[in-house]
Scaffold this active site. Structure first.
Site, PDB file in Angstrom:
ATOM      1  N   ASP A  13      34.077  45.300  32.930  1.00 24.45           N
ATOM      2  CA  ASP A  13      34.717  45.149  34.160  1.00 24.45           C
ATOM      3  C   ASP A  13      33.559  45.447  34.891  1.00 24.45           C
ATOM      4  OD1 ASP A  13      36.461  44.502  35.902  1.00 24.45           O
ATOM      5  OD2 ASP A  13      37.224  46.392  36.089  1.00 24.45           O
ATOM      6  N   ASP A  15      34.446  46.485  39.128  1.00 25.37           N
ATOM      7  CA  ASP A  15      34.653  47.144  40.002  1.00 25.37           C
ATOM      8  C   ASP A  15      35.156  48.593  39.416  1.00 25.37           C
ATOM      9  OD1 ASP A  15      33.975  45.846  42.339  1.00 25.37           O
ATOM     10  OD2 ASP A  15      35.667  44.697  42.113  1.00 25.37           O
ATOM     11  N   ASP A 209      38.278  50.116  33.558  1.00 22.31           N
ATOM     12  CA  ASP A 209      38.618  51.428  34.312  1.00 22.31           C
ATOM     13  C   ASP A 209      40.407  51.268  34.255  1.00 22.31           C
ATOM     14  OD1 ASP A 209      38.681  49.197  36.498  1.00 22.31           O
ATOM     15  OD2 ASP A 209      38.846  50.823  37.920  1.00 22.31           O
TER      16      ASP A 209
END
Length: 265
Positions: A13, A15, A209
């Site tokens: 990922d 961000d 995250d």
């Protein structure tokens, strides 16, 4: 997958993993260089469908990350890939930005407001009542309803913004038609990304995250999952879910020339 030493290809990922508020997170530039130096196949994934890979590559460069555009896989690209696999040479009415329309054009699709095969809703900061009304009418007229990602809100400097999922919910309510969502947590996005780099689930890892998108989709796709704590997740968030990632690490800096290990939760 049992351990990190079996991983030959990586999906990650963007961000909260590589960048935060337009700044590279510790270890992220070095990890990208490590993968490139070692010839490791990888892709940077994002549910954001606003930007093209070229745009995102430039934005990452400003953040201190050198990621070639061919190493970026967006929900727009995954959506276009899905639509092409279902109906090659089809047509679409799009609520979205250049990232979505460019991906569909490159997939051989025609953009039209007249009897399209698909209504595709992606991320945009320019939603209009007129466009939403047209989407409702086209779907009721037989167009298939596709959404790039389910995120109901997105961040901004002023606070949260309504995002793709919120607009899609409005259209779903008006039509009674449930959309097909291509982006995370649909594991199809990971599978299309793996197809892009010739990877297989048994030797691919996913770094994210978020438990509800990155980890869930990674598990469903059969990947080795790594949750980093530099984004929105904490121990309380992990405990909310009945599933667990393969590993939990403090940040991607722990992946630099490191020996594989497992974290007990």
């Amino acid at each position: 997958m049992a351990s990190r030493d079996e991983v030959e290809c990586w999906l990650t990922d963007m961000d909260g993993v590589l960048v935060h508020e337009n700044q590279a997170l510790p270890g992220a530039p070095e990890l990208i260089r490590q993968w490139q130096d070692q010839g490791t196949e990888f892709l940077v994934l994002t549910n954001n469908s606003i930007f093209t890979p070229r745009d995102l590559s430039a934005r990452l460069r400003w953040s201190g990350l050198e990621v070639p555009e061919e190493r970026i896989w967006t929900s727009a690209l995954a959506t276009a890939d899905f639509c092409r696999s279902q109906m090659p040479g089809g047509s679409a009415f799009v609520i979205g930005e250049a990232g979505m329309t460019t991906a569909l054009h490159e997939a051989g699709f025609i953009m039209t407001e007249t009897a399209p095969d698909y209504v595709v809703v992606g991320e945009t900061r320019n939603y209009s009542f007129e466009a939403i009304t047209k989407a409702v009418r086209l779907i009721l007229g037989g167009a298939r309803f596709i959404v790039t990602n389910p995120d109901a809100t997105g961040p901004s400097a002023e606070g949260v913004l309504p995002a793709t999922g919120a607009i899609a919910a409005m259209i779903e309510k008006a039509t009674g038609k449930q959309p097909y969502v291509v982006g995370k947590p649909n594991p199809m996005m990971f599978r299309s990304a793996m197809n892009r780099i010739g990877a297989h689930s048994e030797n691919t890892g996913m770094i994210g995250d978020r438990m509800d998108t990155d980890v869930q989709a990674g598990i469903e796709a059969g990947l080795h999952t790594v949750l980093v704590m530099t984004g929105i997740s904490d121990q309380a968030e992990i405990d909310r879910y009945p599933f667990r990632p393969s590993e939990v690490i403090s940040g991607v800096h722990e992946l630099l020339h490191s020996e594989p290990y497992e974290v007990e939760i």
